[in-house]
Design a protein around this motif. Structure first.
Motif, PDB file in Angstrom:
ATOM      1  N   GLU A  26       0.863  -1.266   0.054  1.00  0.00           N
ATOM      2  CA  GLU A  26      -0.002  -0.065   0.055  1.00  0.00           C
ATOM      3  C   GLU A  26       0.666   1.276   0.143  1.00  0.00           C
ATOM      4  OE1 GLU A  26      -2.982   0.304   2.958  1.00  0.00           O
ATOM      5  OE2 GLU A  26      -3.749  -1.929   2.363  1.00  0.00           O
ATOM      6  N   ARG A  27       2.041   1.085  -0.086  1.00  0.00           N
ATOM      7  CA  ARG A  27       3.103   2.168  -0.106  1.00  0.00           C
ATOM      8  C   ARG A  27       2.442   2.862  -1.508  1.00  0.00           C
ATOM      9  NH1 ARG A  27       6.248   4.070  -3.055  1.00  0.00           N
ATOM     10  NH2 ARG A  27       6.136   2.252  -4.278  1.00  0.00           N
ATOM     11  N   ARG A  28       2.502   4.134  -1.205  1.00  0.00           N
ATOM     12  CA  ARG A  28       2.470   5.021  -2.710  1.00  0.00           C
ATOM     13  C   ARG A  28       3.426   6.316  -2.826  1.00  0.00           C
ATOM     14  NH1 ARG A  28       0.329   1.099  -3.864  1.00  0.00           N
ATOM     15  NH2 ARG A  28      -1.647   0.662  -4.151  1.00  0.00           N
ATOM     16  N   ASP A  29       3.772   6.784  -3.926  1.00  0.00           N
ATOM     17  CA  ASP A  29       4.382   7.967  -4.345  1.00  0.00           C
ATOM     18  C   ASP A  29       3.467   9.147  -4.136  1.00  0.00           C
ATOM     19  OD1 ASP A  29       6.163   9.649  -4.753  1.00  0.00           O
ATOM     20  OD2 ASP A  29       7.010   8.782  -6.641  1.00  0.00           O
ATOM     21  N   VAL A  30       3.400   9.695  -3.191  1.00  0.00           N
ATOM     22  CA  VAL A  30       2.199  10.673  -2.852  1.00  0.00           C
ATOM     23  C   VAL A  30       2.736  12.145  -3.382  1.00  0.00           C
ATOM     24  CG1 VAL A  30       0.693  11.938  -1.113  1.00  0.00           C
ATOM     25  CG2 VAL A  30       1.348   9.450  -1.096  1.00  0.00           C
ATOM     26  N   ILE A 158       1.398   8.230   7.061  1.00  0.00           N
ATOM     27  CA  ILE A 158       2.048   9.442   6.190  1.00  0.00           C
ATOM     28  C   ILE A 158       2.479   9.286   4.888  1.00  0.00           C
ATOM     29  CG2 ILE A 158       4.012  10.981   6.544  1.00  0.00           C
ATOM     30  CD1 ILE A 158       3.914  10.593   9.611  1.00  0.00           C
ATOM     31  N   GLY A 159       2.120  10.018   3.943  1.00  0.00           N
ATOM     32  CA  GLY A 159       2.392   9.837   2.601  1.00  0.00           C
ATOM     33  C   GLY A 159       3.747  10.520   2.456  1.00  0.00           C
ATOM     34  N   VAL A 160       4.485  10.092   1.280  1.00  0.00           N
ATOM     35  CA  VAL A 160       5.853  10.377   1.055  1.00  0.00           C
ATOM     36  C   VAL A 160       5.987  10.251  -0.666  1.00  0.00           C
ATOM     37  CG1 VAL A 160       8.323   9.532   0.854  1.00  0.00           C
ATOM     38  CG2 VAL A 160       7.074   9.271   3.058  1.00  0.00           C
ATOM     39  N   GLY A 161       6.585  11.395  -1.177  1.00  0.00           N
ATOM     40  CA  GLY A 161       6.517  11.827  -2.557  1.00  0.00           C
ATOM     41  C   GLY A 161       8.042  11.862  -2.939  1.00  0.00           C
ATOM     42  N   TRP A 162       8.799  11.197  -3.816  1.00  0.00           N
ATOM     43  CA  TRP A 162      10.101  11.424  -4.082  1.00  0.00           C
ATOM     44  C   TRP A 162      10.107  12.287  -5.323  1.00  0.00           C
ATOM     45  CZ3 TRP A 162      14.027   6.712  -3.659  1.00  0.00           C
ATOM     46  CH2 TRP A 162      15.402   7.527  -3.898  1.00  0.00           C
ATOM     47  N   VAL A 163      10.550  13.261  -5.323  1.00  0.00           N
ATOM     48  CA  VAL A 163      10.835  14.348  -6.415  1.00  0.00           C
ATOM     49  C   VAL A 163      12.247  14.334  -7.102  1.00  0.00           C
ATOM     50  CG1 VAL A 163      10.865  16.721  -6.985  1.00  0.00           C
ATOM     51  CG2 VAL A 163       9.423  16.201  -5.026  1.00  0.00           C
ATOM     52  N   SER A 164      12.088  13.603  -8.176  1.00  0.00           N
ATOM     53  CA  SER A 164      13.505  13.341  -8.912  1.00  0.00           C
ATOM     54  C   SER A 164      13.720  14.294 -10.023  1.00  0.00           C
ATOM     55  CB  SER A 164      13.352  11.717  -9.443  1.00  0.00           C
ATOM     56  OG  SER A 164      12.321  11.774 -10.376  1.00  0.00           O
ATOM     57  N   ILE A 165      12.776  15.360 -10.559  1.00  0.00           N
ATOM     58  CA  ILE A 165      12.923  15.950 -11.469  1.00  0.00           C
ATOM     59  C   ILE A 165      13.663  17.381 -11.003  1.00  0.00           C
ATOM     60  CG2 ILE A 165      11.675  17.071 -13.424  1.00  0.00           C
ATOM     61  CD1 ILE A 165       9.545  15.073 -13.234  1.00  0.00           C
ATOM     62  N   LEU A 166      14.907  17.437 -10.588  1.00  0.00           N
ATOM     63  CA  LEU A 166      15.505  18.339 -10.112  1.00  0.00           C
ATOM     64  C   LEU A 166      17.067  18.330 -10.444  1.00  0.00           C
ATOM     65  CD1 LEU A 166      14.517  18.093  -6.489  1.00  0.00           C
ATOM     66  CD2 LEU A 166      13.803  19.974  -7.862  1.00  0.00           C
ATOM     67  N   ASP A 167      17.443  19.522 -10.886  1.00  0.00           N
ATOM     68  CA  ASP A 167      18.972  19.594 -11.114  1.00  0.00           C
ATOM     69  C   ASP A 167      19.870  19.722  -9.624  1.00  0.00           C
ATOM     70  OD1 ASP A 167      21.466  21.335 -11.421  1.00  0.00           O
ATOM     71  OD2 ASP A 167      20.821  21.025 -13.586  1.00  0.00           O
ATOM     72  N   GLN A 168      20.750  18.411  -9.746  1.00  0.00           N
ATOM     73  CA  GLN A 168      21.185  18.132  -8.561  1.00  0.00           C
ATOM     74  C   GLN A 168      22.315  19.268  -8.048  1.00  0.00           C
ATOM     75  OE1 GLN A 168      19.047  16.251  -7.408  1.00  0.00           O
ATOM     76  NE2 GLN A 168      20.277  14.553  -6.580  1.00  0.00           N
ATOM     77  N   ASP A 169      22.858  19.921  -9.191  1.00  0.00           N
ATOM     78  CA  ASP A 169      23.904  20.617  -8.928  1.00  0.00           C
ATOM     79  C   ASP A 169      23.301  21.782  -8.287  1.00  0.00           C
ATOM     80  OD1 ASP A 169      25.994  19.452  -9.883  1.00  0.00           O
ATOM     81  OD2 ASP A 169      26.056  20.055 -11.907  1.00  0.00           O
ATOM     82  N   GLU A 170      21.932  22.269  -8.861  1.00  0.00           N
ATOM     83  CA  GLU A 170      21.302  23.491  -8.484  1.00  0.00           C
ATOM     84  C   GLU A 170      20.726  23.020  -7.037  1.00  0.00           C
ATOM     85  OE1 GLU A 170      18.649  25.762 -10.719  1.00  0.00           O
ATOM     86  OE2 GLU A 170      19.229  24.581 -12.541  1.00  0.00           O
ATOM     87  N   LEU A 171      20.378  22.128  -6.686  1.00  0.00           N
ATOM     88  CA  LEU A 171      19.797  21.622  -5.302  1.00  0.00           C
ATOM     89  C   LEU A 171      21.138  21.537  -4.405  1.00  0.00           C
ATOM     90  CD1 LEU A 171      17.544  20.479  -3.656  1.00  0.00           C
ATOM     91  CD2 LEU A 171      18.154  18.280  -4.373  1.00  0.00           C
ATOM     92  N   LEU A 187      12.408  14.628  -0.558  1.00  0.00           N
ATOM     93  CA  LEU A 187      11.122  13.714  -0.095  1.00  0.00           C
ATOM     94  C   LEU A 187      10.041  14.901   0.155  1.00  0.00           C
ATOM     95  CD1 LEU A 187      12.618  10.748   1.603  1.00  0.00           C
ATOM     96  CD2 LEU A 187      11.901  10.560  -0.940  1.00  0.00           C
ATOM     97  N   CYS A 188       8.945  14.727  -0.062  1.00  0.00           N
ATOM     98  CA  CYS A 188       7.802  15.459   0.312  1.00  0.00           C
ATOM     99  C   CYS A 188       6.994  14.561   1.453  1.00  0.00           C
ATOM    100  CB  CYS A 188       6.674  15.860  -0.535  1.00  0.00           C
ATOM    101  SG  CYS A 188       7.683  16.901  -1.972  1.00  0.00           S
TER     102      CYS A 188
END
Length: 241
Positions: A26-30, A158-171, A187-188
Motif C-alpha cells: 500500500e506504499r504510494r508515491d504521494v 504518512i504519505g511520501v513523494g520522491w521528487v526526482s525532477i531536479l537539477d542536482q547541482d542547483e539543489l 522527499l515530500c
C-alpha cells in the motif's frame, strides 16, 4: 514456537507479517493528497530512526537528513523543479505529452515537510569494507534508508513523494551541501486525505506494473527457473491482486 523440524521459528506472528506486507503493497508515491497537519515530533523521530536502521555496506551509514520547513528554501527548490519539468515535458509529444503535462509530479509547497536524504561519499574513509569493487554501494545503502523511512511512514499513515525532477547541482547549491555530500532523495512528507488503491501512474494510464512471473529467471538470464510450484504461487498471488 518451533517448526515441525524442531528448529527455532524466527518468523513474526501472522498479524505482524501481514502488517509488513500491507505497508509494502500500500506504499504510494504521494504528490497531491497532502493535508497541512504537521507531523508530530515523536512520529518524525520514529521515521528517522527507521531510516537510520537501514543496512549499509561496511556499516558506513552514509546518510544525513535535512528537515526543510523554510518556505523560501522550498520555493527555490520548487523553481528548480518547474524548470526541469518543462524540459522533461519536451521529450513527450502527442497524447503522451498531453498526459505528461496533466500529471502532478511533486508536492514541494503543499506538503508540511520536505526531507532531503543525502549520501556522504567520504564517510568511512578511503577504504570501506565491502566497497572496494563497487564504489556506488554508499548510494545503494542510502536508498535502503529511503525505503525504510517510506515503509515506516506508510505504517504511520504518512504519505511520501520522491521528487526526482531536479537539477542536482542547483539543489546542492540551494541546500549548501559540502563537496562530498550528494542529495540522493528529495522527499515530500505529510498526512494525506487518502492513499490511492493503485499507483498514480498506473491509474493515469502512464505505465502498468509488469507481471512478476515474467521477471523471474533461472541460473542465467533468460533461462527458465526449474520450479513449477513457484510460478503457480506467483500466478495465484498476481490473480489475487
Amino acid at each position: 514456537m518451533a517448526d515441525p523440524t524442531g528448529r527455532p521459528d524466527h518468523a513474526f506472528p501472522e498479524a505482524q507479517r501481514e502488517g509488513l506486507y500491507r505497508a509494502i503493497f500500500e506504499r504510494r508515491d504521494v504528490r497531491a493528497q497532502f493535508r497541512p497537519d504537521p507531523i508530530p515530533p515523536a512520529v518524525l523521530a520514529r521515521l528517522l530512526e527507521a531510516a537510520h536502521h537501514a543496512p549499509s555496506v561496511g556499516f558506513m551509514q552514509p546518510w544525513d537528513f535535512l528537515l526543510i520547513d523554510d518556505r523560501e528554501v522550498r520555493e527555490r527548490v520548487h523553481a528548480i523543479f518547474e524548470r526541469e519539468n518543462a524540459k522533461a515535458a519536451e521529450a513527450h509529444t502527442g497524447e503522451r505529452g498531453a498526459l505528461y503535462r496533466r500529471l502532478k509530479l511533486e508536492g514541494i509547497l503543499e506538503s508540511p515537510l520536505n526531507l532531503c536524504i543525502t549520501c556522504d561519499r567520504s564517510r568511512g574513509g578511503e577504504h570501506v569494507l565491502g566497497r572496494q569493487s563497487i564504489v556506488d554501494m554508499d548510494l545503494f545503502s542510502t536508498c535502503l534508508a529511503v525505503q525504510n523511512l517510506w515503509l515506516a511512514a506508510r505504517a504511520e499513515g504518512i504519505g511520501v513523494g520522491w521528487v526526482s525532477i531536479l537539477d542536482q547541482d542547483e539543489l546542492i547549491e540551494v541546500l549548501g551541501l559540502p563537496e562530498t555530500v550528494y542529495p540522493l532523495a528529495y522527499l515530500c512528507l505529510g498526512y494525506v486525505d487518502a492513499f490511492l488503491d493503485r499507483p498514480e501512474l498506473a491509474r493515469a494510464g502512464w505505465r502498468q506494473r509488469l507481471p512478476l512471473s515474467e521477471r523471474v529467471h533461472g541460473s542465467g538470464w533468460g533461462e527458465a527457473a526449474d520450479s513449477p510450484e513457484l510460478f503457480e504461487a506467483l500466478a495465484a498471488r498476481e490473480g489475487e491482486r
